[in-house]
Design an enzyme around this catalytic site. Structure first.
Site, PDB file in Angstrom:
ATOM      1  N   SER A 271      -5.771  -4.608  -9.280  1.00 19.49           N
ATOM      2  CA  SER A 271      -5.365  -4.366  -7.899  1.00 19.49           C
ATOM      3  C   SER A 271      -5.821  -2.984  -7.464  1.00 19.49           C
ATOM      4  O   SER A 271      -5.913  -2.055  -8.279  1.00 19.49           O
ATOM      5  CB  SER A 271      -3.838  -4.456  -7.850  1.00 19.49           C
ATOM      6  OG  SER A 271      -3.345  -3.815  -6.708  1.00 19.49           O
TER       7      SER A 271
ATOM      8  N   TYR B  82       4.948  -2.273 -10.281  1.00 14.44           N
ATOM      9  CA  TYR B  82       3.886  -3.304 -10.212  1.00 14.44           C
ATOM     10  C   TYR B  82       2.524  -2.669 -10.476  1.00 14.44           C
ATOM     11  O   TYR B  82       1.746  -3.128 -11.314  1.00 14.44           O
ATOM     12  CB  TYR B  82       3.898  -3.987  -8.836  1.00 14.44           C
ATOM     13  CG  TYR B  82       2.624  -4.715  -8.513  1.00 14.44           C
ATOM     14  CD1 TYR B  82       2.341  -5.941  -9.094  1.00 14.44           C
ATOM     15  CD2 TYR B  82       1.661  -4.156  -7.649  1.00 14.44           C
ATOM     16  CE1 TYR B  82       1.149  -6.596  -8.827  1.00 14.44           C
ATOM     17  CE2 TYR B  82       0.476  -4.808  -7.376  1.00 14.44           C
ATOM     18  CZ  TYR B  82       0.224  -6.029  -7.973  1.00 14.44           C
ATOM     19  OH  TYR B  82      -0.963  -6.668  -7.709  1.00 14.44           O
TER      20      TYR B  82
ATOM     21  N   LYS C  13      -0.481  -2.913 -13.718  1.00  9.28           N
ATOM     22  CA  LYS C  13      -1.925  -3.148 -13.611  1.00  9.28           C
ATOM     23  C   LYS C  13      -2.702  -2.015 -14.287  1.00  9.28           C
ATOM     24  O   LYS C  13      -3.714  -2.241 -14.945  1.00  9.28           O
ATOM     25  CB  LYS C  13      -2.336  -3.298 -12.142  1.00  9.28           C
ATOM     26  CG  LYS C  13      -1.747  -4.534 -11.470  1.00  9.28           C
ATOM     27  CD  LYS C  13      -2.212  -5.824 -12.139  1.00  9.28           C
ATOM     28  CE  LYS C  13      -1.528  -7.053 -11.590  1.00  9.28           C
ATOM     29  NZ  LYS C  13      -1.897  -8.292 -12.315  1.00  9.28           N
TER      30      LYS C  13
HETATM   31  N1  UFG Z   1       2.889  -4.587   7.519  1.00  6.04           N
HETATM   32  C1  UFG Z   1       3.558  -4.574   8.734  1.00  6.04           C
HETATM   33  N2  UFG Z   1       4.550  -5.499   8.922  1.00  6.04           N
HETATM   34  C2  UFG Z   1       4.912  -6.400   7.983  1.00  6.04           C
HETATM   35  C3  UFG Z   1       4.231  -6.394   6.742  1.00  6.04           C
HETATM   36  C4  UFG Z   1       3.234  -5.474   6.551  1.00  6.04           C
HETATM   37  O1  UFG Z   1       3.264  -3.794   9.604  1.00  6.04           O
HETATM   38  O2  UFG Z   1       5.836  -7.176   8.216  1.00  6.04           O
HETATM   39  C5  UFG Z   1       1.816  -3.618   7.303  1.00  6.04           C
HETATM   40  C6  UFG Z   1       2.072  -2.712   6.129  1.00  6.04           C
HETATM   41  O3  UFG Z   1       2.848  -1.611   6.524  1.00  6.04           O
HETATM   42  C7  UFG Z   1       0.667  -2.350   5.715  1.00  6.04           C
HETATM   43  C8  UFG Z   1      -0.139  -3.616   6.034  1.00  6.04           C
HETATM   44  O4  UFG Z   1       0.655  -4.327   6.977  1.00  6.04           O
HETATM   45  O5  UFG Z   1       0.180  -1.315   6.496  1.00  6.04           O
HETATM   46  C9  UFG Z   1      -0.370  -4.493   4.830  1.00  6.04           C
HETATM   47  O6  UFG Z   1       0.841  -4.692   4.151  1.00  6.04           O
HETATM   48  P1  UFG Z   1       1.019  -5.771   2.983  1.00  6.04           P
HETATM   49  O7  UFG Z   1       2.442  -5.726   2.574  1.00  6.04           O
HETATM   50  O8  UFG Z   1       0.479  -7.086   3.399  1.00  6.04           O
HETATM   51  O9  UFG Z   1       0.080  -5.277   1.801  1.00  6.04           O
HETATM   52  P2  UFG Z   1      -0.036  -3.832   1.089  1.00  6.04           P
HETATM   53  O10 UFG Z   1      -1.191  -3.130   1.667  1.00  6.04           O
HETATM   54  O11 UFG Z   1       1.275  -3.161   1.034  1.00  6.04           O
HETATM   55  O12 UFG Z   1      -0.511  -4.334  -0.340  1.00  6.04           O
HETATM   56  C10 UFG Z   1       0.174  -4.160  -1.525  1.00  6.04           C
HETATM   57  C11 UFG Z   1      -0.847  -3.835  -2.608  1.00  6.04           C
HETATM   58  C12 UFG Z   1      -1.638  -5.021  -3.045  1.00  6.04           C
HETATM   59  C13 UFG Z   1      -0.767  -6.112  -3.405  1.00  6.04           C
HETATM   60  C14 UFG Z   1       0.084  -6.452  -2.242  1.00  6.04           C
HETATM   61  C15 UFG Z   1       0.939  -7.580  -2.701  1.00  6.04           C
HETATM   62  O13 UFG Z   1      -1.710  -2.848  -2.127  1.00  6.04           O
HETATM   63  O14 UFG Z   1      -2.392  -4.714  -4.202  1.00  6.04           O
HETATM   64  O15 UFG Z   1       0.870  -5.317  -1.838  1.00  6.04           O
HETATM   65  O16 UFG Z   1       2.232  -7.531  -2.402  1.00  6.04           O
HETATM   66  F1  UFG Z   1      -1.488  -7.215  -3.773  1.00  6.04           F
END
Ligand code: UFG
Length: 339
Positions: free
Chosen positions: A128, A153, A157
């Site tokens: 990841s 998590y 990794k």
């Molecule tokens: N986001 C929102 N609203 C939401 C959900 C997310 O604005 O309801 C924003 C987050 O703040 C972030 C972006 O959307 O800026 C992406 O968020 P995600 O939760 O979809 O994913 P992340 O970038 O937090 O990803 C992390 C890790 C990955 C992992 C993933 C899995 O970087 O490696 O979580 O849970 F796979």
């Protein structure tokens, strides 16, 4: 006589695992799936069969059980392993660190041990971009330092990759670790896709559930980031493009084209998108309006992360082919297919 190479896909009923099982079968590999169904559904097996016309062999095994894992390897001659099976919710891992370490690391160790005992040489690891922590430089390439993990998590990794370093050094095995950015979208058939349990943590399932009326509005976490529209930037990679990269990585190992025993590749598009750009893409391609509110930042979020994917392009001959719009179209098709 069956001359097909047989590949074990652990976690093969999960989100990325199921798309990769399809891609492997389409590339001519025989797929055998191990999954404990802890975060997946058995009907996904039928869906894979519907898409490809071939039912993969399936074993419900908890990889924490070393005896069962070894027994599986003794009874099944496999040519390679793609190891997806792991817990993956960042927030949950902060609440349940021991469960994450136990599941993600014990599962990995048991599979590696069984590979050693049963002379299986090829291993693809689901890593990841979280291994980079808060990277200093964008885009992130594979030489970026592995900084302090932001969550248990992410730590599993990082430790997983370290275990693999020792594994290849001691036993002359060949491993590729694939560092995913943000996987999104669903198979074009809309027969498989992401199946979040409960309230989704990730952006895209939350978007599609909001559009479906299951959630009142999307909370956009943070609008005061130093980015072009104030919302955070990520690299959203289409899940079928991701699946193809696994087939290419595995084939590279089987054909002995790897340049070292442990290779690492970033899998992202190279394009950073803001949360609002994702919302816009979703609205445009599906011709609808999404209810959203700008709210406070989410704890633990970083400002931006997007990949330098040139190593994967040069070495694996892999290039993501699907636009964010197309990913958002498939995500919505999949959501609408769900009861
Ligand atoms: N986001 C929102 N609203 C939401 C959900 C997310 O604005 O309801 C924003 C987050 O703040 C972030 C972006 O959307 O800026 C992406 O968020 P995600 O939760 O979809 O994913 P992340 O970038 O937090 O990803 C992390 C890790 C990955 C992992 C993933 C899995 O970087 O490696 O979580 O849970 F796979």
């Amino acid at each position: 006589m069956n001359l097909k190479q047989k590949i074990l896909v652990t976690g093969g009923l999960g989100y990325i695992g199921s798309h990769t099982a399809v891609a492997l079968q389409e590339a001519g590999y025989e797929v055998v799936i191990i999954d404990d169904l802890s975060n997946s559904e058995l009907f996904v097996l039928d869906r894979i069969t519907q898409i490809t016309g071939i039912e993969p062999e399936f074993h419900q095994i908890d990889l924490k059980d070393a005896d069962l894992v070894n027994e599986f390897f003794q009874n099944n001659k496999v040519d390679g392993v793609i190891h997806f099976a792991a817990h993956k919710a960042v927030g949950e891992s902060v609440q349940k660190p021991l469960m994450y370490h136990k599941n993600n690391l014990l599962g990995l160790l048991n599979v590696l041990e069984a590979m050693k005992e049963n002379e299986v040489d090829h291993f693809i690891f689901s890593s990841s971009c979280t291994v980079y922590g808060q990277a200093d430089k964008m885009p992130i390439d594979e030489s970026a330092p592995i900084k302090k993990a932001e969550s248990p998590y992410a730590k599993t990794k990082q430790i997983g990759e370290e275990i693999l370093e020792d594994f290849v050094a001691a036993f002359e095995k060949n491993v590729i670790s694939l560092r995913y950015f943000n996987p999104v979208g669903a198979h074009p058939s809309a027969l498989i896709g992401e199946l979040p349990k409960g309230v989704p943590n990730n952006l895209v399932p939350f978007v599609t559930q909001t559009a479906a009326g299951m959630r009142e509005f999307l909370s956009v976490f943070g609008s005061d980031y130093p980015t072009r529209d104030g919302t955070a930037i990520r690299d959203y990679i289409y899940v079928c493009d991701l699946a193809d990269a696994h087939v290419k990585a595995l084939t590279r190992l089987i054909q002995k084209q790897n340049k070292s025993n442990l290779e690492v590749f970033n899998l992202g598009t190279g394009i950073g998108s803001t949360v609002l750009e994702v919302v816009k893409a979703f609205e445009t391609v599906n011709n609808l309006k999404l209810n959203y509110k700008l709210v406070e930042r989410r704890a633990g979020d970083i400002i931006e992360a997007f990949a330098d994917n040139s190593l994967a392009e040069n070495e694996l001959g892999w290039k993501p082919e699907t636009s964010l719009e197309e990913s958002m179209r498939t995500a919505w098709e999949w959501q609408r297919s769900l009861p």
